[in-house]
Structure formats: structure tokens, C-alpha cells
Design an enzyme around this catalytic site. Structure first.
Site, mmCIF file in Angstrom:
data_model
loop_
_atom_site.group_PDB
_atom_site.id
_atom_site.type_symbol
_atom_site.label_atom_id
_atom_site.label_comp_id
_atom_site.label_asym_id
_atom_site.label_seq_id
_atom_site.Cartn_x
_atom_site.Cartn_y
_atom_site.Cartn_z
ATOM 1 N N ASP A 11 0.885 -1.186 0.000
ATOM 2 C CA ASP A 11 0.000 0.000 0.000
ATOM 3 C C ASP A 11 0.918 1.230 0.000
ATOM 4 O OD1 ASP A 11 -0.868 0.324 3.562
ATOM 5 O OD2 ASP A 11 0.892 -0.584 2.616
ATOM 6 N N ASP A 16 6.718 1.105 2.547
ATOM 7 C CA ASP A 16 6.558 0.171 1.426
ATOM 8 C C ASP A 16 7.563 0.519 0.328
ATOM 9 O OD1 ASP A 16 3.804 0.910 2.683
ATOM 10 O OD2 ASP A 16 3.454 -1.072 1.829
HETATM 11 O O1 RIB Z 1 1.958 -0.898 11.052
HETATM 12 C C1 RIB Z 1 2.892 -0.681 10.027
HETATM 13 C C2 RIB Z 1 2.295 -0.986 8.690
HETATM 14 O O2 RIB Z 1 1.228 -0.083 8.442
HETATM 15 C C3 RIB Z 1 3.277 -0.783 7.521
HETATM 16 O O3 RIB Z 1 2.972 -1.680 6.492
HETATM 17 C C4 RIB Z 1 3.015 0.627 7.080
HETATM 18 O O4 RIB Z 1 3.285 0.810 5.675
HETATM 19 C C5 RIB Z 1 1.530 0.724 7.309
HETATM 20 O O5 RIB Z 1 0.887 0.184 6.175
HETATM 21 CA CA CA Z 2 2.616 -0.885 4.216
#
Ligand code: RIB
Ligand code: CA
Length: 311
Positions: A11, A16
């Protein structure tokens, strides 16, 4: 070198983006495809942010559109850490040669798993919506995949609520499907991802070498750094880079096989990954290796080295 085939479901979001850059900077891995889902930001932005990374890196990783929203719950995005545009409000151009495949995320993932039976490592750094859909449409995906390495959950406290971590909380129904799928699971929860973090000095080091990739990481994480400072933290954990780092340096991690179940209905605990690690009451199944320890200093050192290698 036999490269490890990898698919990432993201996402894209800032950590990411760092995870994708680490995968790209690791010749041990062969990144075959990236799919996107809503989470940190809306799916359309997660999609085009991932295409933007192709532009930054000069790559053409195939990027597939996935779920706009969780299976049942409403989408709640995380602008505090990822900014309005998902990349810390840094403007990256969309590459002119961007190719938008016809296939959707779950069909493309399944086709890739069939083409690499028993070998494909699925790195999941988003809410697990796409993966749950793919498993629902193609239950044999759980056997076709070598393993699912997911950033999500925690045996201890949460981050989006006291009980739940963001990715699992965003789509607990999808997470429940994945944890019950029988796939070989490695869970990189907050227990281990919070043992590493990029500090302001690390970001200055990345940004001061004149390299494009390092400069982008420094810029896109400024928003994240402001967010964590509000919680009294001095560094930005690169949660999503953990499953990727495990594929290239498993020796940095220690984990335990456990039973893990996802709370779907508790008004306070919804999205909690309940494990039997610390209980004499054991679940009648052991469905995930839960990562608990990490050499955080070596993690950060290798992460910086790989990002700087991108130029
Ligand atoms: O809690 C951390 C996660 O939530 C990670 O994947 C960050 O990108 C958010 O999506
Ligand atoms: Ca993420």
C-alpha cells in the site's frame, strides 16, 4: 546465483517504498511483480506511487491494481505518517512509459505462483485484502506459494489501537483468511519491526551522498519522522523492509512457531493477532513463525548500504 522469486503486495506508502527499493537493490532476489491495495493511502495512489518508483529506479516492474477497500470494514488511510499522497508529499513523476496491465492483482499473483510452483515468496506489506481474495478464488494458492512473509500484527501491543497493528486492523477479515489458509507464514509484527529505525542522522547520511535514491528516502520520510516525534520516538521503523531483509539476511532474525488467530469482533481488540506464545493455553494449530528478535543495528546498516548502492 539462484535468485529467490518474490512478489510484493503493497500500500505504497513510504516504508513500502523503502521495502521495494531494498528488494530491487538485492541481487539475491528476483522481484517478479508488485500488486497494490488501499491502506496507507487509497489504492489508486498506492498504484501510481509504485509506478513512480519504477520511474525513480529506472525499472519496469509490472504493477497490478488490487482492492480499493477492505473486505468488510471501511478504508481508513494513514496520512499522518505517509502524507496526503502516500509518499510523504514528495512529488515523483509518473514514468511516461508506464504500462498498466489488464490483469488484476489476485489473478496476476496466482498466475505468477503457478509459473513458479513451490518457489514464489509473497511479501505482504499492506492490509491483506488482495491475498485473501486470491486465496478465496484459488485455494490452491496456499500450496503453490513457497511462503507468505507478512508485515503485520504483534504478539504484544498494537500501534493503531492498543491491541492492533495497522495492516491487520485495516482488514481483520482478510487477515483471518490468510492466517487460516494453511500457507507457510512468517509474521513480522511490531514485536520485531520496532527493533529497528532510521534516525534523522541516518536520513541525513542517505541524503548527503548525492544519490537520487537516498535523497528520495530522506525526503519522503520527513513526514513520517514528524509523525513518530509526536509519539516521543526518535526514529522511523521501516516495518515493511523487515520481510524483505529476512529473505537476504535471515540470520538477523529470531522467531518462534506459534498459533495465531485474528480477533474480528471485539470493540476494543478488533484486529488483534492473538498468539499462544506466552500462554499455557495453546491453540490446536501452529500456523505462523512469529518473529521476535532482530539485530536492529545490522538491519539499518545493511538497509542504508543497499539504498546507497542504487545511486
Ligand atoms: O503498522 C505498520 C504498517 O502499516 C506498515 O505496512 C506501514 O506501511 C503501514 O501500512
Ligand atoms: Ca505498508
Amino acid at each position: 546465483m539462484n535468485r529467490i522469486p518474490v512478489w510484493m503486495d503493497c500500500d505504497t506508502g513510504t516504508d513500502d517504498a523503502v521495502a521495494i527499493m531494498l528488494a530491487h537493490a538485492s541481487p539475491e532476489l528476483e522481484l517478479l511483480g508488485i500488486s497494490t491495495a488501499g491502506g496507507n493511502t487509497v489504492q489508486d495512489l498506492a498504484y501510481w506511487n509504485t509506478q513512480r518508483l519504477n520511474g525513480l529506479l529506472g525499472t519496469a516492474y509490472p504493477v497490478y491494481r488490487g482492492a480499493e477497500k477492505p473486505l468488510i470494514r471501511e478504508l481508513k488511510i494513514a496520512t499522518l505518517f505517509h502524507g496526503e499522497n502516500g509518499l510523504g508529499n514528495v512529488n515523483l513523476p509518473v514514468p511516461e512509459n508506464a504500462v498498466v496491465p489488464e490483469e488484476n492483482a489476485w489473478e496476476a499473483l496466482y498466475a505468477c505462483a503457478k509459473a513458479h510452483p513451490g518457489e514464489l515468496r509473497l511479501v505482504a506489506t499492506a492490509p491483506l485484502t488482495n491475498i485473501a481474495i486470491a486465496l478465496g478464488l484459488h485455494p490452491d494458492l496456499s500450496e503453490l506459494l513457497h511462503s507468505i512473509l507478512l508485515m503485520g500484527g504483534s504478539a504484544g501491543a498494537g500501534n493503531v489501537t492498543p491491541a492492533a497493528e495497522f495492516n491487520i486492523h485495516a482488514d481483520p477479515h482478510a487477515a483471518g483468511i490468510v492466517f487460516r489458509s494453511g500457507a507457510r507464514l512468517f509474521m513480522f509484527g511490531l514485536d520485531v519491526t520496532l527493533q529497528e529505525a532510521l534516525t534523522a542522522d541516518d536520513l541525513d547520511e542517505l541524503g548527503s551522498c548525492g544519490a537520487k535514491a537516498g535523497a528520495f528516502v530522506r525526503a519522503c520520510l520527513q513526514c513520517y519522522m514528524k509523525g513518530v516525534r509526536r509519539y516521543g520516538l526518535t526514529g522511523a521503523s521501516m516495518h515493511d523492509a523487515c520481510p524483505v531483509m529476512y529473505l537476504i539476511h535471515p540470520e538477523l532474525f529470531e522467531g518462534e512457531l506459534a498459533g495465531v488467530a485474528v480477533e474480528l469482533s471485539g470493540s476494543v481488540t478488533v484486529g488483534k493477532t492473538v498468539t499462544d506464545l506466552y500462554s499455557d493455553k495453546q491453540f490446536p494449530f501452529k500456523n505462523a513463525t512469529v518473529m521476535l528478535k532482530l539485530d536492529g543495528d545490522r538491519f539499518i546498516s545493511i538497509l542504508k548500504e543497499r539504498i546507497l548502492s542504487l545511486g
